[in-house]
Enzyme design. Structure first.
Site, PDB file in Angstrom:
ATOM      1  N   HIS A 203       0.965  -1.205  -0.156  1.00 49.13           N
ATOM      2  CA  HIS A 203       0.004   0.161   0.061  1.00 49.13           C
ATOM      3  C   HIS A 203       0.703   1.329   0.150  1.00 49.13           C
ATOM      4  O   HIS A 203       0.260   2.439  -0.353  1.00 49.13           O
ATOM      5  CB  HIS A 203      -0.902  -0.019   1.443  1.00 49.13           C
ATOM      6  CG  HIS A 203      -0.262   0.308   2.370  1.00 49.13           C
ATOM      7  ND1 HIS A 203       0.185  -0.708   3.124  1.00 49.13           N
ATOM      8  CD2 HIS A 203      -0.049   1.658   3.406  1.00 49.13           C
ATOM      9  CE1 HIS A 203       1.019  -0.233   4.133  1.00 49.13           C
ATOM     10  NE2 HIS A 203       0.734   1.327   4.301  1.00 49.13           N
TER      11      HIS A 203
HETATM   12  C1  UD1 Z   1      -1.640   5.883   5.547  1.00 55.90           C
HETATM   13  C2  UD1 Z   1      -0.467   6.496   5.929  1.00 55.90           C
HETATM   14  C3  UD1 Z   1       0.558   5.450   5.712  1.00 55.90           C
HETATM   15  C4  UD1 Z   1       0.420   4.197   6.526  1.00 55.90           C
HETATM   16  C5  UD1 Z   1      -1.127   3.851   6.068  1.00 55.90           C
HETATM   17  C6  UD1 Z   1      -1.528   2.475   6.927  1.00 55.90           C
HETATM   18  C7  UD1 Z   1      -0.120   9.045   5.527  1.00 55.90           C
HETATM   19  C8  UD1 Z   1       0.524  10.000   4.631  1.00 55.90           C
HETATM   20  N1  UD1 Z   1       0.071   7.778   5.233  1.00 55.90           N
HETATM   21  O1  UD1 Z   1      -1.553   5.695   4.163  1.00 55.90           O
HETATM   22  O2  UD1 Z   1       1.876   5.934   6.445  1.00 55.90           O
HETATM   23  O3  UD1 Z   1       1.166   3.130   6.134  1.00 55.90           O
HETATM   24  O4  UD1 Z   1      -2.059   4.719   6.371  1.00 55.90           O
HETATM   25  O5  UD1 Z   1      -2.511   1.816   6.349  1.00 55.90           O
HETATM   26  O6  UD1 Z   1      -0.751   9.241   6.563  1.00 55.90           O
HETATM   27  N2  UD1 Z   1      -9.245   4.743   1.690  1.00 55.90           N
HETATM   28  C9  UD1 Z   1     -10.373   4.242   1.659  1.00 55.90           C
HETATM   29  N3  UD1 Z   1     -10.937   3.565   2.867  1.00 55.90           N
HETATM   30  C10 UD1 Z   1     -10.153   3.577   4.161  1.00 55.90           C
HETATM   31  C11 UD1 Z   1      -8.982   4.163   4.224  1.00 55.90           C
HETATM   32  C12 UD1 Z   1      -8.389   4.884   3.050  1.00 55.90           C
HETATM   33  O7  UD1 Z   1     -10.924   4.115   0.599  1.00 55.90           O
HETATM   34  O8  UD1 Z   1     -10.793   3.102   5.193  1.00 55.90           O
HETATM   35  C13 UD1 Z   1      -8.450   5.269   0.473  1.00 55.90           C
HETATM   36  C14 UD1 Z   1      -8.674   6.978   0.714  1.00 55.90           C
HETATM   37  O9  UD1 Z   1      -9.761   7.435   0.568  1.00 55.90           O
HETATM   38  C15 UD1 Z   1      -7.324   7.323  -0.164  1.00 55.90           C
HETATM   39  C16 UD1 Z   1      -6.370   6.095  -0.051  1.00 55.90           C
HETATM   40  O10 UD1 Z   1      -7.129   4.865   0.404  1.00 55.90           O
HETATM   41  O11 UD1 Z   1      -8.005   7.332  -1.642  1.00 55.90           O
HETATM   42  C17 UD1 Z   1      -5.269   6.251   0.930  1.00 55.90           C
HETATM   43  O12 UD1 Z   1      -5.595   6.762   2.040  1.00 55.90           O
HETATM   44  P1  UD1 Z   1      -4.634   7.695   3.141  1.00 55.90           P
HETATM   45  O13 UD1 Z   1      -5.287   7.707   4.487  1.00 55.90           O
HETATM   46  O14 UD1 Z   1      -4.494   8.950   2.325  1.00 55.90           O
HETATM   47  O15 UD1 Z   1      -3.369   6.863   2.922  1.00 55.90           O
HETATM   48  P2  UD1 Z   1      -2.943   5.481   3.162  1.00 55.90           P
HETATM   49  O16 UD1 Z   1      -2.177   5.000   1.883  1.00 55.90           O
HETATM   50  O17 UD1 Z   1      -4.018   4.858   3.866  1.00 55.90           O
HETATM   51  N1  UDP Z   2      -3.268  -5.467   9.297  1.00 56.34           N
HETATM   52  C1  UDP Z   2      -4.418  -5.999   9.431  1.00 56.34           C
HETATM   53  N2  UDP Z   2      -5.241  -6.141   8.269  1.00 56.34           N
HETATM   54  C2  UDP Z   2      -4.955  -6.101   7.025  1.00 56.34           C
HETATM   55  C3  UDP Z   2      -3.533  -5.599   6.684  1.00 56.34           C
HETATM   56  C4  UDP Z   2      -2.964  -5.155   8.111  1.00 56.34           C
HETATM   57  O1  UDP Z   2      -5.003  -5.977  10.681  1.00 56.34           O
HETATM   58  O2  UDP Z   2      -5.509  -6.415   6.130  1.00 56.34           O
HETATM   59  C5  UDP Z   2      -2.417  -4.797  10.431  1.00 56.34           C
HETATM   60  C6  UDP Z   2      -1.009  -5.505  10.466  1.00 56.34           C
HETATM   61  O3  UDP Z   2      -1.040  -6.493  11.114  1.00 56.34           O
HETATM   62  C7  UDP Z   2      -0.303  -4.341  11.142  1.00 56.34           C
HETATM   63  C8  UDP Z   2      -0.901  -3.168  10.785  1.00 56.34           C
HETATM   64  O4  UDP Z   2      -2.038  -3.404  10.337  1.00 56.34           O
HETATM   65  O5  UDP Z   2      -0.556  -4.578  12.490  1.00 56.34           O
HETATM   66  C9  UDP Z   2       0.085  -2.422   9.610  1.00 56.34           C
HETATM   67  O6  UDP Z   2      -0.663  -1.233   9.127  1.00 56.34           O
HETATM   68  P1  UDP Z   2      -0.201  -1.068   7.693  1.00 56.34           P
HETATM   69  O7  UDP Z   2       0.619  -2.168   6.923  1.00 56.34           O
HETATM   70  O8  UDP Z   2      -1.766  -0.472   6.874  1.00 56.34           O
HETATM   71  O9  UDP Z   2       0.535   0.271   7.800  1.00 56.34           O
HETATM   72  P2  UDP Z   2       2.122   0.469   8.117  1.00 56.34           P
HETATM   73  O10 UDP Z   2       2.480  -0.298   9.274  1.00 56.34           O
HETATM   74  O11 UDP Z   2       2.763   0.444   6.966  1.00 56.34           O
HETATM   75  O12 UDP Z   2       2.107   1.959   8.280  1.00 56.34           O
END
Ligand code: UD1
Ligand code: UDP
Length: 354
Positions: A203
């Site tokens: 992601h």
């Molecule tokens: C964010 C964090 C990243 C972290 C990740 C964990 C920032 C800059 N990035 O990235 O460091 O690793 O969370 O998962 O804060 N979206 C949905 N539904 C949701 C959540 C997100 O559709 O429940 C979509 C959003 O609308 C957007 C995209 O996913 O289009 C990205 O979401 P965003 O929260 O901006 O960043 P992440 O990639 O989730």
């Molecule tokens: N995780 C989860 N369900 C999923 C994918 C990840 O519960 O489908 C958990 C994972 O075990 C870890 C956390 O989410 O505890 C990591 O989050 P993510 O990879 O979204 O973010 P990052 O750590 O890269 O910021």
């Protein structure tokens, strides 16, 4: 009563905060106010963790998500400031390196509310990553810096933190606390799964926002799944959108994002973890599984140093080779690199007395 206002918003923060919130509840003299920015909002990216991990319902639910980084962070800043003015907490507590982390830290610092940062000191030294900007700025405005590793302490020392009027403390990693606490709750995700599999997650912006990198990773996953071993991949909504946008076809065993109990089960039953996640790199280690990381740098350098984790970037050939070499290998946690599950208690003890 000391009032702590905790700011969370993204999936990994729910998992980290769950163990600290639990410890706060067990400590006399501490009260927690929970603010959810809304950054993650799908039921399987947010609610499921509150339900499974018994996190109290947030006192503030801001429902702020989407938009560019500046817009998202700016809207959060404005609303968090209002919450701080209304509640006048003694301290703000933030986790990790997301936009929610930075907004919480900055809103607090501007109002002279002291900031505690859990996961302080981590660095990738790649300023193209939004996470690197967020964590550097958050550390700069924090006065309690809870580092998960020795390397994180060293990073802060290198940046001159030893000469500042702040506390830098190595407390271990709260994600190990979560993994240990909830392992017994592991449950298989719905649906049939292959018996032996690679568990993949994907992601990070540094991969998904660059079409060439994304295409190279998708090609590698397709080849691994098609010719070597099934790849089970709970697909992040960001990646789902971008794969569709670029007309790519991802041929793996795709499932929706799962709850933590299901994720723990997948970690326990897979033979290798292939990821660009920060948290999942360590969880592979907690569950004795080799990790192949599709990034050019990692903040968790100690895992690379001991040979538990291999960095392969977004290079198809390297990804496939690393999966072949590492599949089924056993990894042993002999050194307690992450504190052995005591991080939350240590953090809360400090919070109670500062
Ligand atoms: C964010 C964090 C990243 C972290 C990740 C964990 C920032 C800059 N990035 O990235 O460091 O690793 O969370 O998962 O804060 N979206 C949905 N539904 C949701 C959540 C997100 O559709 O429940 C979509 C959003 O609308 C957007 C995209 O996913 O289009 C990205 O979401 P965003 O929260 O901006 O960043 P992440 O990639 O989730
Ligand atoms: N995780 C989860 N369900 C999923 C994918 C990840 O519960 O489908 C958990 C994972 O075990 C870890 C956390 O989410 O505890 C990591 O989050 P993510 O990879 O979204 O973010 P990052 O750590 O890269 O910021």
């Amino acid at each position: 009563m000391k009032k702590i206002l905790t700011v969370i918003g993204a999936r990994p923060q729910f998992i980290k905060a769950s163990v600290v919130s639990r410890a706060i509840q067990q400590t006399d003299g501490l009260e927690e106010i929970l603010l959810h920015t809304g950054q993650h909002f799908d039921a399987n990216m947010s609610d499921i963790f509150f339900n499974q991990l018994n996190i109290p319902r947030p006192d503030f639910q801001l429902d702020i998500h989407g938009g560019r980084h500046g817009e998202m962070t700016g809207r959060m800043l404005k609303e968090i400031e209002k919450a701080l003015l209304a509640h006048k907490p003694d301290r703000v507590l933030v986790y990790g390196d997301t936009n929610s982390t930075l907004a919480g830290a900055l809103a607090a610092a501007k109002l002279h509310v002291p900031v505690a940062h859990v996961e302080a000191g981590l660095r990738s030294f790649n300023m193209q990553m939004p996470e690197e900007i967020n964590r550097i700025l958050t550390d700069q405005v924090s006065d309690l810096l809870f580092c998960p590793t020795d390397a994180a302490v060293q990073n802060l020392n290198n940046e001159g933190f030893a000469n500042k009027p702040v506390q830098v403390l190595q407390v271990g990693d709260v994600m190990q606390d979560s993994a240990l606490l909830f392992t017994e709750k592991a449950e298989p995700p719905a649906g049939d799964l292959p018996e032996r599999f690679v568990l993949a997650t994907l992601h990070r912006a540094e991969n998904t926002d660059y079409p060439e990198r994304l295409a190279a990773i998708v090609a590698a996953l397709n080849q691994i799944h098609g010719t070597l071993v099934p790849v089970v991949l709970p697909l992040h909504p960001r990646t789902r959108k971008l794969i569709a946008q670029h007309g790519l076809e991802l041929k793996a065993h795709l499932i929706d994002p799962v709850g933590y109990f299901e994720m723990v089960w997948l970690l326990d039953h897979c033979q290798l973890v292939l990821t660009d996640s920060g948290g999942v790199q360590k969880e592979a280690f907690f569950f004795g599984k080799p990790c192949v990381t599709m990034r050019d740098q990692t903040e968790w350098v100690e895992l690379v140093a001991i040979g538990a984790n291999q960095l392969v970037g977004a290079d198809s050939r390297k990804i496939i080779e690393a999966v072949k070499t590492n599949f089924g290998r056993e990894v042993q946690d002999t050194q307690e690199l992450y504190g052995g599950g005591k991080a939350a208690d240590k953090i809360v003890e400090v919070l109670a007395f500062s």
